[in-house]
Design a protein around this motif. Sequence first.
Motif, mmCIF file in Angstrom:
data_model
loop_
_atom_site.group_PDB
_atom_site.id
_atom_site.type_symbol
_atom_site.label_atom_id
_atom_site.label_comp_id
_atom_site.label_asym_id
_atom_site.label_seq_id
_atom_site.Cartn_x
_atom_site.Cartn_y
_atom_site.Cartn_z
ATOM 1 N N ILE A 1 0.830 -1.099 -0.181
ATOM 2 C CA ILE A 1 -0.014 -0.075 -0.146
ATOM 3 C C ILE A 1 0.854 1.268 -0.022
ATOM 4 C CG2 ILE A 1 -1.776 1.486 1.478
ATOM 5 C CD1 ILE A 1 -2.874 -1.409 2.379
ATOM 6 N N ALA A 2 1.817 1.101 0.836
ATOM 7 C CA ALA A 2 3.001 2.440 0.933
ATOM 8 C C ALA A 2 3.343 2.400 -0.596
ATOM 9 C CB ALA A 2 3.881 2.203 1.898
ATOM 10 N N ARG A 3 4.007 1.445 -1.089
ATOM 11 C CA ARG A 3 4.621 1.626 -2.200
ATOM 12 C C ARG A 3 3.583 2.081 -3.441
ATOM 13 N NH1 ARG A 3 7.400 -3.547 -4.861
ATOM 14 N NH2 ARG A 3 8.820 -3.117 -2.982
ATOM 15 N N MET A 4 2.482 1.868 -3.429
ATOM 16 C CA MET A 4 1.345 2.253 -4.416
ATOM 17 C C MET A 4 0.981 3.675 -4.003
ATOM 18 S SD MET A 4 -1.238 -1.015 -4.395
ATOM 19 C CE MET A 4 -2.292 -0.703 -5.894
ATOM 20 N N VAL A 5 1.208 4.184 -2.909
ATOM 21 C CA VAL A 5 1.057 5.456 -2.755
ATOM 22 C C VAL A 5 2.157 6.344 -3.275
ATOM 23 C CG1 VAL A 5 0.868 7.378 -0.688
ATOM 24 C CG2 VAL A 5 -0.533 5.399 -0.461
ATOM 25 N N ASP A 6 3.451 6.088 -2.981
ATOM 26 C CA ASP A 6 4.544 6.614 -3.570
ATOM 27 C C ASP A 6 4.504 6.846 -4.971
ATOM 28 O OD1 ASP A 6 5.560 6.827 -1.029
ATOM 29 O OD2 ASP A 6 6.866 4.909 -1.064
ATOM 30 N N THR A 7 3.935 5.775 -5.548
ATOM 31 C CA THR A 7 3.891 5.611 -7.020
ATOM 32 C C THR A 7 2.647 6.283 -7.710
ATOM 33 O OG1 THR A 7 2.968 3.439 -7.128
ATOM 34 C CG2 THR A 7 5.347 3.739 -7.497
ATOM 35 N N GLN A 8 1.739 6.792 -6.787
ATOM 36 C CA GLN A 8 0.434 7.631 -6.955
ATOM 37 C C GLN A 8 -0.420 6.773 -7.687
ATOM 38 O OE1 GLN A 8 1.578 11.123 -9.515
ATOM 39 N NE2 GLN A 8 2.295 12.102 -7.366
ATOM 40 N N LEU A 9 -0.595 5.314 -7.364
ATOM 41 C CA LEU A 9 -1.476 4.634 -7.782
ATOM 42 C C LEU A 9 -2.483 4.639 -6.680
ATOM 43 C CD1 LEU A 9 0.618 1.288 -9.022
ATOM 44 C CD2 LEU A 9 -0.537 2.914 -10.184
ATOM 45 N N LEU A 10 -2.420 4.991 -5.562
ATOM 46 C CA LEU A 10 -3.661 5.214 -4.525
ATOM 47 C C LEU A 10 -3.221 6.469 -3.981
ATOM 48 C CD1 LEU A 10 -3.473 1.695 -2.280
ATOM 49 C CD2 LEU A 10 -5.074 2.756 -3.939
ATOM 50 N N THR A 11 -4.463 7.131 -3.378
ATOM 51 C CA THR A 11 -4.274 8.393 -2.868
ATOM 52 C C THR A 11 -4.116 8.139 -1.398
ATOM 53 O OG1 THR A 11 -6.740 8.547 -2.412
ATOM 54 C CG2 THR A 11 -5.805 9.778 -4.627
ATOM 55 N N THR A 12 -3.683 9.077 -0.619
ATOM 56 C CA THR A 12 -3.438 8.714 0.698
ATOM 57 C C THR A 12 -4.830 8.202 1.247
ATOM 58 O OG1 THR A 12 -2.023 10.605 1.226
ATOM 59 C CG2 THR A 12 -2.840 9.823 3.001
ATOM 60 N N GLY A 13 -6.042 8.799 1.105
ATOM 61 C CA GLY A 13 -7.286 8.487 1.631
ATOM 62 C C GLY A 13 -7.674 7.129 1.461
ATOM 63 N N GLU A 14 -7.307 6.622 0.181
ATOM 64 C CA GLU A 14 -7.575 5.414 -0.473
ATOM 65 C C GLU A 14 -6.748 4.605 0.522
ATOM 66 O OE1 GLU A 14 -8.794 6.061 -4.871
ATOM 67 O OE2 GLU A 14 -6.879 5.853 -4.578
ATOM 68 N N ALA A 15 -5.479 4.732 0.514
ATOM 69 C CA ALA A 15 -4.513 3.931 1.479
ATOM 70 C C ALA A 15 -5.271 3.890 2.596
ATOM 71 C CB ALA A 15 -3.259 4.391 1.514
ATOM 72 N N GLN A 16 -5.591 4.649 3.323
ATOM 73 C CA GLN A 16 -6.215 4.706 4.898
ATOM 74 C C GLN A 16 -7.300 3.882 4.904
ATOM 75 O OE1 GLN A 16 -4.715 5.930 7.381
ATOM 76 N NE2 GLN A 16 -6.394 4.983 8.656
ATOM 77 N N GLN A 17 -8.243 3.888 3.672
ATOM 78 C CA GLN A 17 -9.230 2.682 3.998
ATOM 79 C C GLN A 17 -8.963 1.323 3.777
ATOM 80 O OE1 GLN A 17 -11.524 3.904 0.589
ATOM 81 N NE2 GLN A 17 -12.377 5.826 1.545
ATOM 82 N N TRP A 18 -7.626 1.040 2.882
ATOM 83 C CA TRP A 18 -7.292 -0.196 3.134
ATOM 84 C C TRP A 18 -6.722 -0.622 4.306
ATOM 85 C CZ3 TRP A 18 -8.688 -3.674 -0.262
ATOM 86 C CH2 TRP A 18 -9.086 -3.329 -1.478
#
Length: 464
Positions: A438-455
């Motif tokens: 999840i953290a890597r996907m946030v770094d590569t902008q595949l997920l937003t911070t809000g979406e990451a928090q939901q996961w």
Amino acid sequence: MVAAVGITDRGVLWRASRQEPSDRIVRIVEPRFADGAFRRAVTALGHRQPAGMAEITGHDWTADGHYYIEYHTGGAWLTLAEQLERLEDWQDRVALLERVCSLFPRWQRSPVHPLGLSLHNIVVVAEEDRRLPWLLPCPPVALGTPCDLFGVDTVAVAALAPEVVRGVQHDNRSVDCYALGTLVAQGLGATGTPPVLTDEDRVEAQARGMLWPALTAGTRIPSTLGSTREGEDLFRSVEQCRHTVRSARPADAEQLRSALAALADPVSIATRLRRTDPVRALDLLQWVPEHDRDARVRASLLGSEIAAERGDDETALRYLNEAVQSAPHRFDLRHRRYEAAWKVFETRPADRGLGNVILDDIALLKQTMEEDDTTLYLRAAEVRLRRGDPRTAARELFTALSRDAGDLAALVLYCRCWIELGDLPNARRTDVEARRRIARMVDTQLLTTGEAQQWYEKFDRLLS
């Protein structure tokens, strides 16, 4: 000769045997009708075999002074009257009568004018898995008076145009059209037989075109179909062919053939009605023949679509079950049923039958998946989890993650499997790996911070 099969205006037809049982048909003609012109016409027909007609294999005088014509069909046969009697299903009757209409133009190109169509004068020949109508060619006889029709079977008299019975000038094509319309009226009409009449009454009734009732007076066609536009078109076409005024009859059989073909396709009729009268459209689908697999599939797909449009997911699934039963190896049907079954399964997750349907379809559909698609594996895992089989569910998810390591939904379910198996260490390792991804996907902008928090919260709820 074995047995008489019908008395027509052109003689008595007999089932006869020469080399094999009933391999011949013999027509016995009264000598007063077998004049020189008649015999010459028979000889001309014997030298050629018009398309769609039985072969004339012999003709001559009998020992008792009658004239005979012998026919050979090359296969087992029944008269059209006998064949129709064996067909209880109105749809089979429609199909056979449509074949007769299809052959009508070919018969009219023959030297026989008028054709002399009747339930006795057409035989149905078995050819492999088909049954084909053949006309028994015979020149018309010269009727001196209406009394010459005494003794002729009612079905044959009814097929004669009123102007023929009255002995007035007639048009051959119009006479043929009248006979064809009468065949359809007889084949699809009421199951009861007309009342027994004397010869005089029978001929008098037909001279006025009233011997055989209208198709609308009694019909084998179900009322749900008969009241449709297509049913009314057929009734109208039959009666137009049987019009007592010859100039009002159609020029050919195409309108009647088209009307029969339209009525034989309830799916097309239901398709036309799906927007304006969906309940009636669904009702019409029951008349699709069971033996017609392609039509059954079309009917099932249409039924599922109409039911889905009405918000009836259970009925939509039932129709798709029927479609798959008719064609179990069609991937498109399996995919549609899988989606419909999943929609119902979400409201009834404890239904093992639904789960089995989904798993059965998924097993086939996996062969068509894109390389990185994991949806079917996740759905299979959810079914396994809901029926208390986390071990098999975990195997499905392991395959899904090997196809797409970044599938977070698969990781959530995978973690849940370990928890239900009582293996907390593996559950926590899955949680750690998921958070790293999840953290890597946030770094590569595949997920937003809000979406990451939901996961993150989904994993927190599993392990709390």
